[in-house]
Design an enzyme around this catalytic site. Sequence first.
Site, PDB file in Angstrom:
ATOM      1  N   THR A 167      44.861  34.687  35.906  1.00  0.00           N
ATOM      2  CA  THR A 167      44.328  33.687  34.971  1.00  0.00           C
ATOM      3  C   THR A 167      45.309  33.448  33.827  1.00  0.00           C
ATOM      4  O   THR A 167      45.664  32.303  33.529  1.00  0.00           O
ATOM      5  CB  THR A 167      42.960  34.139  34.422  1.00  0.00           C
ATOM      6  OG1 THR A 167      42.101  34.438  35.521  1.00  0.00           O
ATOM      7  CG2 THR A 167      42.320  33.058  33.564  1.00  0.00           C
ATOM      8  N   GLY A 178      33.752  34.665  29.252  1.00  0.00           N
ATOM      9  CA  GLY A 178      33.744  36.075  28.869  1.00  0.00           C
ATOM     10  C   GLY A 178      34.222  36.383  27.466  1.00  0.00           C
ATOM     11  O   GLY A 178      33.826  37.372  26.872  1.00  0.00           O
ATOM     12  N   ARG A 196      26.019  39.461  29.131  1.00  0.00           N
ATOM     13  CA  ARG A 196      27.000  38.998  28.140  1.00  0.00           C
ATOM     14  C   ARG A 196      26.498  39.258  26.720  1.00  0.00           C
ATOM     15  O   ARG A 196      27.259  39.344  25.779  1.00  0.00           O
ATOM     16  CB  ARG A 196      27.283  37.504  28.317  1.00  0.00           C
ATOM     17  CG  ARG A 196      27.901  37.119  29.671  1.00  0.00           C
ATOM     18  CD  ARG A 196      28.374  35.671  29.620  1.00  0.00           C
ATOM     19  NE  ARG A 196      28.625  35.089  30.936  1.00  0.00           N
ATOM     20  CZ  ARG A 196      29.790  35.148  31.586  1.00  0.00           C
ATOM     21  NH1 ARG A 196      30.799  35.803  31.069  1.00  0.00           N
ATOM     22  NH2 ARG A 196      29.930  34.546  32.757  1.00  0.00           N
ATOM     23  N   ASP A 198      42.891  41.323  34.295  1.00  0.00           N
ATOM     24  CA  ASP A 198      42.680  42.150  35.487  1.00  0.00           C
ATOM     25  C   ASP A 198      43.904  41.968  36.396  1.00  0.00           C
ATOM     26  O   ASP A 198      44.937  42.596  36.194  1.00  0.00           O
ATOM     27  CB  ASP A 198      41.371  41.664  36.129  1.00  0.00           C
ATOM     28  CG  ASP A 198      40.830  42.572  37.218  1.00  0.00           C
ATOM     29  OD1 ASP A 198      41.610  42.927  38.114  1.00  0.00           O
ATOM     30  OD2 ASP A 198      39.638  42.904  37.211  1.00  0.00           O
ATOM     31  N   THR A 199      43.837  41.055  37.364  1.00  0.00           N
ATOM     32  CA  THR A 199      45.008  40.799  38.213  1.00  0.00           C
ATOM     33  C   THR A 199      46.142  40.140  37.421  1.00  0.00           C
ATOM     34  O   THR A 199      47.312  40.272  37.786  1.00  0.00           O
ATOM     35  CB  THR A 199      44.657  39.854  39.387  1.00  0.00           C
ATOM     36  OG1 THR A 199      44.232  38.593  38.845  1.00  0.00           O
ATOM     37  CG2 THR A 199      43.557  40.431  40.260  1.00  0.00           C
ATOM     38  N   GLY A 200      45.771  39.389  36.367  1.00  0.00           N
ATOM     39  CA  GLY A 200      46.764  38.655  35.584  1.00  0.00           C
ATOM     40  C   GLY A 200      46.901  37.199  36.027  1.00  0.00           C
ATOM     41  O   GLY A 200      47.562  36.411  35.357  1.00  0.00           O
ATOM     42  N   GLU A 223      41.264  36.522  25.460  1.00  0.00           N
ATOM     43  CA  GLU A 223      40.576  36.885  26.714  1.00  0.00           C
ATOM     44  C   GLU A 223      39.703  38.119  26.492  1.00  0.00           C
ATOM     45  O   GLU A 223      40.016  38.960  25.655  1.00  0.00           O
ATOM     46  CB  GLU A 223      41.601  37.207  27.809  1.00  0.00           C
ATOM     47  CG  GLU A 223      42.043  36.011  28.625  1.00  0.00           C
ATOM     48  CD  GLU A 223      40.988  35.494  29.593  1.00  0.00           C
ATOM     49  OE1 GLU A 223      39.787  35.802  29.414  1.00  0.00           O
ATOM     50  OE2 GLU A 223      41.361  34.769  30.528  1.00  0.00           O
ATOM     51  N   ASP A 224      38.653  38.221  27.267  1.00  0.00           N
ATOM     52  CA  ASP A 224      37.854  39.456  27.252  1.00  0.00           C
ATOM     53  C   ASP A 224      38.568  40.531  28.067  1.00  0.00           C
ATOM     54  O   ASP A 224      38.610  41.690  27.690  1.00  0.00           O
ATOM     55  CB  ASP A 224      36.437  39.216  27.789  1.00  0.00           C
ATOM     56  CG  ASP A 224      36.433  38.518  29.142  1.00  0.00           C
ATOM     57  OD1 ASP A 224      37.286  37.631  29.369  1.00  0.00           O
ATOM     58  OD2 ASP A 224      35.594  38.854  29.992  1.00  0.00           O
TER      59      ASP A 224
HETATM   60  C1  PRP Z   1      37.346  36.762  33.885  1.00  0.00           C
HETATM   61  C2  PRP Z   1      37.958  37.012  32.519  1.00  0.00           C
HETATM   62  C3  PRP Z   1      39.345  36.470  32.653  1.00  0.00           C
HETATM   63  C4  PRP Z   1      39.678  36.714  34.108  1.00  0.00           C
HETATM   64  C5  PRP Z   1      40.579  37.906  34.255  1.00  0.00           C
HETATM   65  O1  PRP Z   1      36.839  35.453  33.922  1.00  0.00           O
HETATM   66  O2  PRP Z   1      37.238  36.366  31.505  1.00  0.00           O
HETATM   67  O3  PRP Z   1      39.414  35.088  32.371  1.00  0.00           O
HETATM   68  O4  PRP Z   1      38.432  36.925  34.780  1.00  0.00           O
HETATM   69  O5  PRP Z   1      40.880  38.180  35.587  1.00  0.00           O
HETATM   70  P1  PRP Z   1      42.326  38.060  36.233  1.00  0.00           P
HETATM   71  O6  PRP Z   1      43.298  38.769  35.324  1.00  0.00           O
HETATM   72  O7  PRP Z   1      42.135  38.794  37.542  1.00  0.00           O
HETATM   73  O8  PRP Z   1      42.657  36.628  36.428  1.00  0.00           O
HETATM   74  P2  PRP Z   1      35.840  34.860  35.056  1.00  0.00           P
HETATM   75  O9  PRP Z   1      36.612  33.913  35.912  1.00  0.00           O
HETATM   76  O10 PRP Z   1      35.106  35.987  35.723  1.00  0.00           O
HETATM   77  O11 PRP Z   1      34.824  33.971  34.249  1.00  0.00           O
HETATM   78  P3  PRP Z   1      33.882  34.295  32.989  1.00  0.00           P
HETATM   79  O12 PRP Z   1      34.821  34.596  31.835  1.00  0.00           O
HETATM   80  O13 PRP Z   1      33.118  33.037  32.794  1.00  0.00           O
HETATM   81  O14 PRP Z   1      33.003  35.478  33.311  1.00  0.00           O
END
Ligand code: PRP
Length: 180
Positions: A111, A48, A170, A107-109, A103-104
Amino acid sequence: MIASELYKNIGTVLISKEELQNKVRSLGEQISQDFKGEDVVLISNLKGSFRFLSDLAASLTIPTQVDFISFTSYHGGTESTGEMRIIKDLKMPIENKNVIVVEDIVDTGYTIDFILKYFQDFRIPKSVKICTLLDKKEKRKVEVPVDYFGFVVPDLFLIGYGLDYKEYFRELNYIAEYNI
Ligand code: PRP
């Protein structure tokens, strides 16, 4: 469903191309100022962040290196599973480097939390900062330090400028809501 049908469900544009360009430029200026006299490694968590990484790197005026990781907890779905998987690890050493994880969206944090712990436990960078284009604050499940952000966004399904639905969208130059 054929791919062209998917494009009919693109909703309201939340952030235009111009707004993205301006914000990325100002983030680049801020980071360049903060790291004046130093150099940085931008680490893009695929996929992303590839658009943001590219534009952010171009807006920096300090010596910059780039590397890519792919850490995910989504496994193709639209909700985080919380179970992290390392698809691709770093290619270069980051010991004693100023690292900025790009990061793009946060969300939940989960990752970012995992990436931070992984770097602290298994690599020893000089410093680690988090730079996300979008911050979906209201979805946070675990507290993470967001050092640089572009826009706080509401809990909508977003696509464009790196963000996907079924791996499409994308390529768009703006961020829009998607009507699933
Ligand atoms: C998305 C985004 C972050 C993550 C954020 O990646 O790029 O890495 O989710 O979410 P979180 O805060 O809930 O963890 P995704 O796994 O969808 O893969 P992508 O970037 O290849 O679309």
